[in-house]
Scaffold this active site. Structure first.
Site, PDB file in Angstrom:
ATOM      1  N   THR A 151    -100.134  68.212  -5.557  1.00 56.45           N
ATOM      2  CA  THR A 151    -100.685  69.542  -5.271  1.00 56.45           C
ATOM      3  C   THR A 151    -101.827  69.765  -6.264  1.00 56.45           C
ATOM      4  N   ASP A 161     -93.814  63.912  -0.526  1.00 57.89           N
ATOM      5  CA  ASP A 161     -93.370  65.296  -0.663  1.00 57.89           C
ATOM      6  C   ASP A 161     -91.838  65.296  -0.751  1.00 57.89           C
ATOM      7  N   ALA A 174     -92.053  71.005  -8.528  1.00 63.94           N
ATOM      8  CA  ALA A 174     -91.906  72.428  -8.207  1.00 63.94           C
ATOM      9  C   ALA A 174     -93.274  73.068  -8.159  1.00 63.94           C
ATOM     10  N   THR A 197     -85.226  76.576 -15.483  1.00 65.79           N
ATOM     11  CA  THR A 197     -86.050  77.356 -16.421  1.00 65.79           C
ATOM     12  C   THR A 197     -85.263  78.540 -16.970  1.00 65.79           C
ATOM     13  N   GLU A 236     -86.350  81.395 -17.011  1.00 67.38           N
ATOM     14  CA  GLU A 236     -86.705  82.593 -16.233  1.00 67.38           C
ATOM     15  C   GLU A 236     -85.619  82.974 -15.227  1.00 67.38           C
ATOM     16  N   TYR A 270     -91.070  83.106  -8.032  1.00 68.87           N
ATOM     17  CA  TYR A 270     -90.916  81.799  -8.690  1.00 68.87           C
ATOM     18  C   TYR A 270     -89.520  81.668  -9.296  1.00 68.87           C
ATOM     19  N   SER A 271     -89.135  82.638 -10.131  1.00 67.73           N
ATOM     20  CA  SER A 271     -87.856  82.470 -10.832  1.00 67.73           C
ATOM     21  C   SER A 271     -86.668  82.569  -9.862  1.00 67.73           C
ATOM     22  N   LYS A 296     -86.331  79.183  -8.400  1.00 64.75           N
ATOM     23  CA  LYS A 296     -85.743  78.239  -9.364  1.00 64.75           C
ATOM     24  C   LYS A 296     -84.246  78.536  -9.543  1.00 64.75           C
ATOM     25  N   ASN A 300     -93.254  76.004 -22.260  1.00 59.56           N
ATOM     26  CA  ASN A 300     -93.796  74.791 -22.877  1.00 59.56           C
ATOM     27  C   ASN A 300     -95.287  74.955 -23.147  1.00 59.56           C
ATOM     28  N   VAL A 313    -105.661  89.561 -21.040  1.00 67.03           N
ATOM     29  CA  VAL A 313    -104.305  89.804 -21.544  1.00 67.03           C
ATOM     30  C   VAL A 313    -103.641  90.841 -20.636  1.00 67.03           C
ATOM     31  N   ASN A 338     -97.547  87.658 -26.676  1.00 65.59           N
ATOM     32  CA  ASN A 338     -98.737  87.007 -26.106  1.00 65.59           C
ATOM     33  C   ASN A 338     -99.990  87.275 -26.933  1.00 65.59           C
TER      34      ASN A 338
HETATM   35  P1  NAD Z   1     -96.666  71.585 -12.946  1.00 67.82           P
HETATM   36  O1  NAD Z   1     -97.051  72.650 -11.975  1.00 67.82           O
HETATM   37  O2  NAD Z   1     -97.637  71.164 -13.991  1.00 67.82           O
HETATM   38  O3  NAD Z   1     -96.269  70.256 -12.133  1.00 67.82           O
HETATM   39  C1  NAD Z   1     -95.515  70.275 -10.964  1.00 67.82           C
HETATM   40  C2  NAD Z   1     -95.670  68.918 -10.280  1.00 67.82           C
HETATM   41  O4  NAD Z   1     -94.876  68.925  -9.090  1.00 67.82           O
HETATM   42  C3  NAD Z   1     -97.104  68.604  -9.837  1.00 67.82           C
HETATM   43  O5  NAD Z   1     -97.458  67.294 -10.192  1.00 67.82           O
HETATM   44  C4  NAD Z   1     -97.065  68.762  -8.320  1.00 67.82           C
HETATM   45  O6  NAD Z   1     -98.002  67.949  -7.645  1.00 67.82           O
HETATM   46  C5  NAD Z   1     -95.619  68.366  -8.019  1.00 67.82           C
HETATM   47  N1  NAD Z   1     -95.128  68.933  -6.756  1.00 67.82           N
HETATM   48  C6  NAD Z   1     -95.225  70.230  -6.347  1.00 67.82           C
HETATM   49  N2  NAD Z   1     -94.689  70.348  -5.119  1.00 67.82           N
HETATM   50  C7  NAD Z   1     -94.221  69.118  -4.753  1.00 67.82           C
HETATM   51  C8  NAD Z   1     -93.570  68.611  -3.596  1.00 67.82           C
HETATM   52  N3  NAD Z   1     -93.273  69.413  -2.541  1.00 67.82           N
HETATM   53  N4  NAD Z   1     -93.251  67.305  -3.562  1.00 67.82           N
HETATM   54  C9  NAD Z   1     -93.551  66.477  -4.606  1.00 67.82           C
HETATM   55  N5  NAD Z   1     -94.176  66.905  -5.719  1.00 67.82           N
HETATM   56  C10 NAD Z   1     -94.510  68.217  -5.788  1.00 67.82           C
HETATM   57  O7  NAD Z   1     -95.303  72.068 -13.563  1.00 67.82           O
HETATM   58  P2  NAD Z   1     -94.701  71.848 -15.040  1.00 67.82           P
HETATM   59  O8  NAD Z   1     -95.155  72.946 -15.905  1.00 67.82           O
HETATM   60  O9  NAD Z   1     -94.903  70.455 -15.424  1.00 67.82           O
HETATM   61  O10 NAD Z   1     -93.144  72.106 -14.738  1.00 67.82           O
HETATM   62  C11 NAD Z   1     -92.303  71.042 -14.310  1.00 67.82           C
HETATM   63  C12 NAD Z   1     -90.915  71.571 -14.051  1.00 67.82           C
HETATM   64  O11 NAD Z   1     -90.412  72.186 -15.235  1.00 67.82           O
HETATM   65  C13 NAD Z   1     -90.857  72.653 -12.964  1.00 67.82           C
HETATM   66  O12 NAD Z   1     -89.686  72.441 -12.226  1.00 67.82           O
HETATM   67  C14 NAD Z   1     -90.773  73.959 -13.742  1.00 67.82           C
HETATM   68  O13 NAD Z   1     -90.085  74.933 -13.005  1.00 67.82           O
HETATM   69  C15 NAD Z   1     -89.986  73.520 -14.963  1.00 67.82           C
HETATM   70  N6  NAD Z   1     -90.227  74.281 -16.200  1.00 67.82           N
HETATM   71  C16 NAD Z   1     -91.505  74.478 -16.640  1.00 67.82           C
HETATM   72  C17 NAD Z   1     -91.702  75.129 -17.856  1.00 67.82           C
HETATM   73  C18 NAD Z   1     -93.103  75.370 -18.396  1.00 67.82           C
HETATM   74  O14 NAD Z   1     -93.252  76.088 -19.381  1.00 67.82           O
HETATM   75  N7  NAD Z   1     -94.131  74.772 -17.830  1.00 67.82           N
HETATM   76  C19 NAD Z   1     -90.608  75.613 -18.574  1.00 67.82           C
HETATM   77  C20 NAD Z   1     -89.314  75.402 -18.069  1.00 67.82           C
HETATM   78  C21 NAD Z   1     -89.138  74.727 -16.890  1.00 67.82           C
HETATM   79  O1  DAU Z   2     -90.169  80.420 -19.377  1.00 64.00           O
HETATM   80  C1  DAU Z   2     -90.423  79.234 -18.698  1.00 64.00           C
HETATM   81  C2  DAU Z   2     -91.545  79.446 -17.707  1.00 64.00           C
HETATM   82  O2  DAU Z   2     -92.737  79.578 -18.470  1.00 64.00           O
HETATM   83  C3  DAU Z   2     -91.676  78.313 -16.703  1.00 64.00           C
HETATM   84  O3  DAU Z   2     -90.518  78.288 -15.906  1.00 64.00           O
HETATM   85  C4  DAU Z   2     -92.922  78.515 -15.816  1.00 64.00           C
HETATM   86  O4  DAU Z   2     -93.084  77.388 -14.970  1.00 64.00           O
HETATM   87  C5  DAU Z   2     -94.128  78.656 -16.713  1.00 64.00           C
HETATM   88  O5  DAU Z   2     -95.265  78.922 -15.919  1.00 64.00           O
HETATM   89  C6  DAU Z   2     -93.926  79.769 -17.739  1.00 64.00           C
HETATM   90  O6  DAU Z   2     -93.930  81.080 -17.105  1.00 64.00           O
HETATM   91  P1  DAU Z   2     -94.675  82.337 -17.765  1.00 64.00           P
HETATM   92  O7  DAU Z   2     -94.968  83.305 -16.699  1.00 64.00           O
HETATM   93  O8  DAU Z   2     -93.963  82.822 -18.958  1.00 64.00           O
HETATM   94  O9  DAU Z   2     -96.022  81.577 -18.285  1.00 64.00           O
HETATM   95  P2  DAU Z   2     -97.565  81.973 -18.216  1.00 64.00           P
HETATM   96  O10 DAU Z   2     -98.286  80.958 -19.032  1.00 64.00           O
HETATM   97  O11 DAU Z   2     -98.034  82.226 -16.834  1.00 64.00           O
HETATM   98  O12 DAU Z   2     -97.600  83.356 -19.009  1.00 64.00           O
HETATM   99  C7  DAU Z   2     -97.118  83.481 -20.317  1.00 64.00           C
HETATM  100  C8  DAU Z   2     -97.252  84.931 -20.727  1.00 64.00           C
HETATM  101  O13 DAU Z   2     -98.645  85.248 -20.840  1.00 64.00           O
HETATM  102  C9  DAU Z   2     -96.706  85.904 -19.721  1.00 64.00           C
HETATM  103  O14 DAU Z   2     -96.137  87.022 -20.397  1.00 64.00           O
HETATM  104  C10 DAU Z   2     -97.931  86.361 -18.930  1.00 64.00           C
HETATM  105  C11 DAU Z   2     -99.022  86.305 -19.955  1.00 64.00           C
HETATM  106  N1  DAU Z   2    -100.385  86.008 -19.446  1.00 64.00           N
HETATM  107  C12 DAU Z   2    -100.545  84.881 -18.704  1.00 64.00           C
HETATM  108  C13 DAU Z   2    -101.770  84.538 -18.196  1.00 64.00           C
HETATM  109  C14 DAU Z   2    -101.944  83.304 -17.344  1.00 64.00           C
HETATM  110  C15 DAU Z   2    -101.462  86.813 -19.770  1.00 64.00           C
HETATM  111  O15 DAU Z   2    -101.330  87.829 -20.487  1.00 64.00           O
HETATM  112  N2  DAU Z   2    -102.690  86.467 -19.277  1.00 64.00           N
HETATM  113  C16 DAU Z   2    -102.893  85.380 -18.490  1.00 64.00           C
HETATM  114  O16 DAU Z   2    -104.038  85.162 -18.043  1.00 64.00           O
END
Ligand code: NAD
Ligand code: DAU
Length: 349
Positions: A37, A60, A84, A140, A142, A165-166, A169, A195, A221, A264
């Site tokens: 994606t 997929d 995801a 997650t 969330e 989203y949450s 999940k 992360n 923000v 933030n």
């Molecule tokens: P990301 O969006 O960077 O990567 C998601 C990957 O999944 C992409 O490579 C995308 O191409 C692939 N994908 C999406 N739909 C698909 C499908 N239908 N079939 C096959 N592949 C598909 O996400 P990320 O930040 O690396 O997160 C990875 C996992 O960790 C997710 O499940 C997310 O919910 C979980 N997670 C993320 C965080 C965070 O802070 N990023 C925290 C906790 C949990």
């Molecule tokens: O907690 C784990 C989750 O963290 C993962 O499951 C999700 O995949 C990951 O996207 C992340 O979710 P958040 O919504 O917490 O992350 P994001 O980086 O989108 O936003 C972090 C915080 O910053 C949130 O309070 C929203 C705020 N924000 C985000 C963006 C993109 C802003 O204030 N401005 C912005 O432009």
């Protein structure tokens, strides 16, 4: 050789995880299934693309027939499901794909794993599986919803997700649990906090702020900027998944967090300061609908039972991450040039 199916391995965390596993273990064969994606990027895996213990398959996870074929072809021992839709703001714009990928896609993988790993697949009462197999669901924090000023998430709390989203999940998390309780499928679920680190798509807070700072663009923000997240370096997350994969007790859920709560606005100011920019770039914008106020993870279970703890301090992790984005301007140029441009304009302009 142990063959591991990693889904979503071309994304941020999955690509970091694959590289870690290939370096750490000589007896791992990794099959990365990702449908690429907007968030999937094979550049993230360039350094290992020619490894003979690594195979990429563009597919997929919702494609039942193909997923079953892959289970037939490769004798997977483990599945680690990262695939995801992962961005909350996108789930507010377009919830449907979050349900199909995050929920249905997970169930497709579970069903394939059950049918291929079960010793007596036609006996619905049997719970005997091939030795040592495991399905690890990357969930997650969330799923728990939002915290007030006090308290932390613990694994036994009820799930109260607030965004599409949450909620997707949480649904996936529960269906994984159900496959364990009903069919005896060996599973673990991890629930990790936010992360950050190399290769994170710049729609997320830290890379978005770094990228905008570097381009002297406004830093959007949401609301008052006082929402709190518990930040963890991606390499620490990958090590935690590794610990759960090898040592996690069957059927158990493990929280993973950084013991590192930050508002933030604090993060935005830190990035501005590190890059020597002006706070005049900060622009308070309309809050995210349903915005969770605070997340905080209680790490006690994973640290006590599996001896895992985060190794990065936030200060060193963020500095290293900023440096990575400075050193990899071509990577960021490439990822922001496509569809992302349109999303950014819809979201912020
Ligand atoms: P990301 O969006 O960077 O990567 C998601 C990957 O999944 C992409 O490579 C995308 O191409 C692939 N994908 C999406 N739909 C698909 C499908 N239908 N079939 C096959 N592949 C598909 O996400 P990320 O930040 O690396 O997160 C990875 C996992 O960790 C997710 O499940 C997310 O919910 C979980 N997670 C993320 C965080 C965070 O802070 N990023 C925290 C906790 C949990
Ligand atoms: O907690 C784990 C989750 O963290 C993962 O499951 C999700 O995949 C990951 O996207 C992340 O979710 P958040 O919504 O917490 O992350 P994001 O980086 O989108 O936003 C972090 C915080 O910053 C949130 O309070 C929203 C705020 N924000 C985000 C963006 C993109 C802003 O204030 N401005 C912005 O432009």
């Amino acid at each position: 050789m142990k063959t591991v199916l990693v889904t979503g391995g071309a994304g941020f965390i999955g690509s970091n995880y694959i590289k870690l596993m290939l370096k750490k273990f000589n007896d791992y064969q990794i099959v990365n299934v990702d449908n690429l994606t907007y968030a999937g990027n094979l550049e993230n895996l360039a350094e290992i693309q020619n490894y003979n213990r690594y195979t990429f398959i563009k597919a997929d996870i919702r494609n039942r027939k193909l997923i079953n074929k892959l289970f037939d072809k490769y004798n997977f021992k483990y599945v680690v499901n990262f695939a995801a839709e992962s961005h909350v703001d996108r789930s507010i714009e377009e919830p449907e794909v979050f349900l199909t990928t995050n929920v249905i896609g997970t169930q497709v993988l579970l069903e394939a794993a059950k049918n291929h790993w079960k010793i007596y697949p036609d006996d619905k009462y049997s719970t005997e599986y091939n030795d040592g197999v495991k399905f690890l669901q990357v969930s997650t924090d969330e799923v728990y919803g939002a915290l007030g000023k006090e308290g932390m998430f613990v694994e036994t709390m009820p799930l109260k997700p607030n965004s599409p989203y949450s909620a997707s999940k949480a649904s996936a998390d529960l269906i994984v649990r159900a496959y364990n309780r009903t069919f005896g499928l060996p599973i673990n679920i991890t629930r990790c906090s936010n992360n950050y680190g190399p290769y994170q798509f710049p729609e997320k807070l830290i890379p978005l702020m770094i990228n905008n700072c570097l381009n002297d663009e406004n830093l959007p923000v949401y609301g008052d900027g006082m929402q709190i997240r518990d930040w963890l370096h991606v390499k620490d997350h990958c090590e935690a998944i590794n610990a759960v994969l090898h040592k996690g007790q069957d059927g158990e859920i493990y929280n993973i967090g950084g013991n590192n709560e930050k508002a933030n606005i604090e993060i935005v100011r830190l990035i501005i300061k590190t890059l020597g920019k002006s706070e005049n770039l900060i622009k308070y914008v309309k809050d995210r609908p349903g915005h969770d106020r605070r997340y905080a993870i209680d790490n006690t279970k994973i640290s006590k039972e599996l001896s895992w703890k985060p190794s990065y301090t936030f200060a060193e992790g963020v500095e290293e991450t900023i440096q990575w984005y400075l050193d990899n301007s071509k990577w960021i140029e490439n990822v922001v040039s496509g569809d992302y441009k349109n999303f950014y304009l819809r979201m912020y302009k």
